[in-house]
Enzyme design. Structure first.
Site, PDB file in Angstrom:
ATOM      1  N   ALA A 247     -13.144   0.219   8.263  1.00 34.66           N
ATOM      2  CA  ALA A 247     -13.239  -1.159   8.749  1.00 34.66           C
ATOM      3  C   ALA A 247     -14.193  -1.240   9.939  1.00 34.66           C
ATOM      4  CB  ALA A 247     -11.850  -1.677   9.133  1.00 34.66           C
ATOM      5  N   GLY A 248     -14.008  -0.385  10.918  1.00 31.99           N
ATOM      6  CA  GLY A 248     -14.809  -0.452  12.142  1.00 31.99           C
ATOM      7  C   GLY A 248     -16.276  -0.170  11.893  1.00 31.99           C
TER       8      GLY A 248
ATOM      9  N   ARG B 222       4.674   3.596  -4.765  1.00 31.15           N
ATOM     10  CA  ARG B 222       5.051   4.669  -3.848  1.00 31.15           C
ATOM     11  C   ARG B 222       6.451   4.498  -3.262  1.00 31.15           C
ATOM     12  NH1 ARG B 222      -0.818   5.138  -0.803  1.00 31.15           N
ATOM     13  NH2 ARG B 222      -1.844   6.159  -2.544  1.00 31.15           N
TER      14      ARG B 222
END
Lengths: 649, 251
Positions: A46-47, A339
């Site tokens: 993301a960054g 999960r």
């Protein structure tokens, strides 16, 4: 508590919201972009993608990471793949189906509009990454290959061997490097954000610690973006990297940003079990193994006892005495249930005494059937690197004996609350990737984390942040000599002095391990009201112990790794309490949050849509000693009918 | 079941880039064989902290062999005794009772020591910034399947791309050359059709930056390939050299 929460979801039918938003949002012209500064904290998927995209658009970007290079961010460790609704396999996939699967997988606790947008931009991500040179797996005809993942009945997962996260991150890192070379992004490595600076109610900068010199430094900007990942390391043992921490998020929370749904913690079913008290982290075995591996425990308790005592091995148990409990309970999805379902089922068997290793906390993941069906060569081709890794760690060959696995903390769906624009409850402060809460509801599907990180960074934030910055063009650059910066820096310095001066006897790790044990036991996979209350009391004890017993060697000058860890642990303790408060408040079971009081007769999660169909937003009350206050953002579902999740038929 | 072992650990200590370094010797007792090498260092550090001393500083993060953060010469080998594995993936069962284990930082002019076992690898970022990318903006490129890439090419690019940027190749090289690192990135991008338009410029720019930053050149000793934790092949260096020569001929 009444508080109007405006999530700024655009008008119109779900499929048109994002298009409408983009058509009507405010933009910043190129000449003005040069005058606007943006701080991006974090260089994961993301960054890095956000910093690269914003720099390329013409903003002046400052990008920070705690490691020695942006390429180390923990996105790199994602193995399996990235989802997209390309429908290249002609198996009936579509944007709507990806949207639907994600909402259902999240147990109907995600915000519909955000998830639809995510599904919508998923296809752009694949195009973008291929253009950057990400070497996805290919078919012989030269087209892209796909595989299937838990919680879906289509093959929509794109992958690069078992290193998809690595390749996507390196793609974003390349794009970022290009911008650093071009001078639009300035990179600060081995820097850690310690606090956020607020001026007149808006985020205007950060205080960061240079981890090499130990000095605090001030940075100003027109907007701040945090992309600092999740809070899984609150549990000490997790699949997160050692340096992953929640301090940046906690700094925002302490300054007034709401923290949403902290109780939603994902426990991944296929990790190598804990082996001793010196262990530092848990290693994930990719979910893709569940495509061919069969999960089982013995049917007979005496066999389980023999396995625990080491007098029998997995291969000694005859076929008819094996309980393939996932196939038994969930015939339609079998070993490929989501999960949270797989993890709980493993815990249920182990709690009943059927665990298969010396601690009784493991189940088998068996490839003997796959080896006899496909041959050892094919199995080795598909999973060879994972089998080798398993053998190196455990000294057992999965070709000869079934693997042992057990659930472990892996990902956190909760995070800083953001609206549709990914803006937090503090103006000018944005949160993207795992550190926000918005897209996965109460449980994330496999191969969706990479999708969300890149969606936020490449395709969402670069639009939405302009809507905020458009009326900031006349705001001149801030001086870091302003009193707000001085105050924030002093507060950080005071905290550091305080920690250094405790001068107790216990190391950071020893206290962190205790925190982890309490979190796993009382705020882990199976939670109860009583247990959570006990857990909260024990967390208070740990806080006290931290405040009186902590010992940090060395000085605050220069590099001090123990000091940096202590600052993070201080925040993990606050985070632990926040998880427990939220878990205690949520009197239902959904996704990764399982309250034992709320289950069906078959042991499935029982939601309470009547009373808990909302996002829990927690607000800090000025002190760690005070309980946070809850606000609710009601969930509004227009496109999807809310129903009980069913993976049986 | 793994046996516990006791051994002597010699660890390089150095307070800063300009300070003089030395070895500290520690006796490690009863370390279980299923302890990873870095967990063994954690144990040492806990003991040091308990004694009121400063712990040994070393780089590490994911501890599953993919982030490239961990380094260390162990008994003279970058990433220790195993092939195809990083330091964090080494387990103590590989060592014997009574061993002397020597631990040092990467030793190379391109990677100055920051403290103890931690070195500065920011030169790698600078080489990447010089050309380790395809110049495509964020936006709406063509459909991903519009570019057909033969599987063998895609696989070869993937093998080159598996480099984790740890610096073992430089540490292993008697010339302190970063050629394996540079060639892996150049190969990945130059093999793919998307990377072709900038192929020659990329090879030239990344090599020029590598030279500028003080890394040596390649003399084909293959030490880098032998020590690379991801088994990146030196055939990538041959490919880089071909692209470099082509670029120079066009100058």
């Amino acid at each position: 508590m009444t508080k109007i929460i405006d999530s700024k979801i655009p008008e119109g039918p779900i499929a048109e919201k994002w298009t409408n938003y983009k058509a009507h949002q405010k933009l910043v012209n190129p000449a003005n972009k040069r005058r606007l500064d943006i701080i991006v904290v974090g260089t994961g998927l993301a960054g890095a993608s956000a910093a690269a995209s914003l720099g390329e658009m013409g903003f002046r970007v400052f990008n920070f990471c705690i490691q020695d290079s942006p390429r180390r961010a923990h996105s790199i460790a994602a193995q399996g793949g990235i989802n997209a609704a390309k429908n290249y396999q002609n198996d009936g996939d579509s944007v709507y189906r990806l949207f639907y699967d994600t909402v259902k997988g999240g147990d109907y606790r995600a915000r519909e509009a955000n998830v639809y947008r995510l599904a919508e931009v998923s296809n752009n991500i694949i195009d973008q990454c291929v253009a950057q040179g990400v070497p996805f797996a290919r078919e012989y005809g030269g087209t892209l290959a796909n595989r299937s993942f838990g919680g879906a009945q289509v093959s929509r997962t794109f992958y690069a061997k078992g290193q998809t996260g690595q390749q996507l991150l390196l793609g974003a890192y390349s794009a970022l490097s290009r911008q650093v070379g071009a001078g639009t992004v300035k990179l600060y490595t081995r820097y850690e954000m310690e606090d956020i600076v607020i001026i007149d109610g808006r985020a205007r900068g950060i205080i960061a610690k240079n981890l090499v010199t130990g000095k605090l430094e001030r940075f100003a900007a027109h907007a701040v973006v945090i992309a600092t990942g999740g809070y899984g390391n609150t549990y000490f043992l997790s699949t997160n990297a050692m340096a992953c921490n929640c301090s940046a998020a906690m700094a925002c929370y302490r300054k007034g940003a709401w923290f949403a749904n902290p109780a939603y913690v994902q426990i991944h079913p296929t990790c190598i079990p804990v082996h001793g008290d010196k262990q530092s982290k848990l290693t994930l075995m990719s979910e893709s193994l569940r495509n061919d591996g069969r999960i089982w425990v013995p049917k007979k308790l005496e066999d389980a006892k023999a396995l625990q005592a080491g007098t029998k091995q997995g291969r000694d148990i005859p076929e008819e005495d094996r309980d393939y409990y996932l196939e038994r309970r969930y015939p339609a999805f079998g070993n490929l249930v989501p999960r949270d379902v797989a993890s709980r089922a493993a815990k249920e068997r182990c709690d009943k005494g059927y665990g298969v290793n010396n601690t009784g906390l493991a189940v088998f993941l068996d490839f003997s059937e796959a080896i006899s069906r496909l041959g050892k060569d094919v199995v080795a081709q598909r999973y060879g690197n994972l089998f080798d890794m398993y053998e190196e760690i455990t000294d057992v060959s999965p070709y000869e004996n079934p693997m042992m696995i057990y659930p472990a903390i892996h990902y956190t769906m909760g995070g800083i609350w953001v609206d549709y624009e990914l803006q937090t409850s503090i103006k000018g402060l944005f949160a993207i990737g795992e550190c926000n809460f918005s897209d996965h509801g109460a449980n994330r599907l496999g191969a969706s984390a990479l999708m969300q990180g890149l969606a936020d960074g490449y395709f969402v934030l670069p639009y939405t942040i302009q809507n905020y910055l458009a009326d900031q063009i006349t705001v001149p650059r801030f001086s870091t000599d302003l009193p707000e910066f001085a105050e924030a820096e002093k507060a950080v310095q005071d905290k550091i002095d305080h920690l250094m001066n405790i001068k107790g006897k216990k190391s950071v790790d020893s206290i962190h391990k205790e925190l982890g044990r309490v979190m796993w036991e009382y705020v882990g996979m199976g939670r109860t009201e009583e247990g959570l209350k006990t857990g909260l009391a024990k967390l208070k004890d740990i806080r006290k112990e931290f405040e009186t017993e902590l010992f940090i060697p060395g000085s605050k000058e220069g590099m001090n790794v123990e000091l940096d860890k202590a600052i993070r642990l201080n925040d993990f303790i606050t985070m632990g309490e926040l998880i427990a408060y939220d878990a205690l408040n949520r009197n239902e079971s959904c996704g990764g949050h399982f309250r034992e009081e709320y289950q069906t007769e078959e042991g499935e999660a029982k939601r309470d849509d009547e009373n808990y169909f909302y996002v829990a937003c927690w607000e800090y009350q000025g002190s760690d000693d005070k309980a946070p206050v809850l606000y609710k953002e009601p969930l509004v579902y227009e496109a999807i009918k809310v129903q009980t999740r069913n993976y049986k038929s | 079941m793994d046996k516990n072992i006791s051994f002597t650990l010699k660890v390089w200590r150095q307070n800063g880039p300009k300070e003089k370094g030395h070895f500290d010797t520690f006796q490690m007792e009863d370390i279980p064989g299923d302890t990873s090498f870095l967990e063994m260092l954690d144990i040492l550090n806990e003991q040091l902290i308990e004694a009121g001393k400063e712990p040994v500083v070393f780089d590490h993060d994911c501890r599953e062999g993919i982030c490239g953060m961990c380094s260390l010469y162990i008994n003279g080998h970058p990433h220790g005794p195993a092939t195809g594995a990083t330091t964090c993936q080494i387990y103590m069962r590989r060592f014997n009772d009574g061993d002397v284990i020597t631990v040092e930082p990467w030793r190379s002019a391109g990677f100055p020591v920051i403290k103890d076992l931690m070195v500065d690898r920011s030169a790698y970022d600078k080489i990447m910034q010089a050309g380790g990318f395809i110049s495509v903006g964020t936006g709406a490129p063509q459909d991903a399947n519009a570019i057909l890439i033969p599987k063998p090419i895609a696989d070869e690019a993937m093998d080159a791309a598996s480099c984790i940027g740890c610096g073992a190749c430089v540490a292993a090289c008697k010339n302190g050359s970063a050629m394996l690192f540079v060639s892996a990135k150049v190969s990945q991008l130059n093999l793919l059709p998307q990377g072709k338009p900038e192929a020659l410029r990329r090879a030239k720019a990344m090599l020029a930056k590598m030279d500028e930053l003080g890394f040596g050149n390649c003399t084909n000793t293959r030490a880098c390939e032998a020590e690379c934790p991801k088994c990146v092949s030196i055939s990538n260096i041959a490919r880089l050299n071909r692209d470099f020569i082509k670029a120079k001929l066009k100058d």
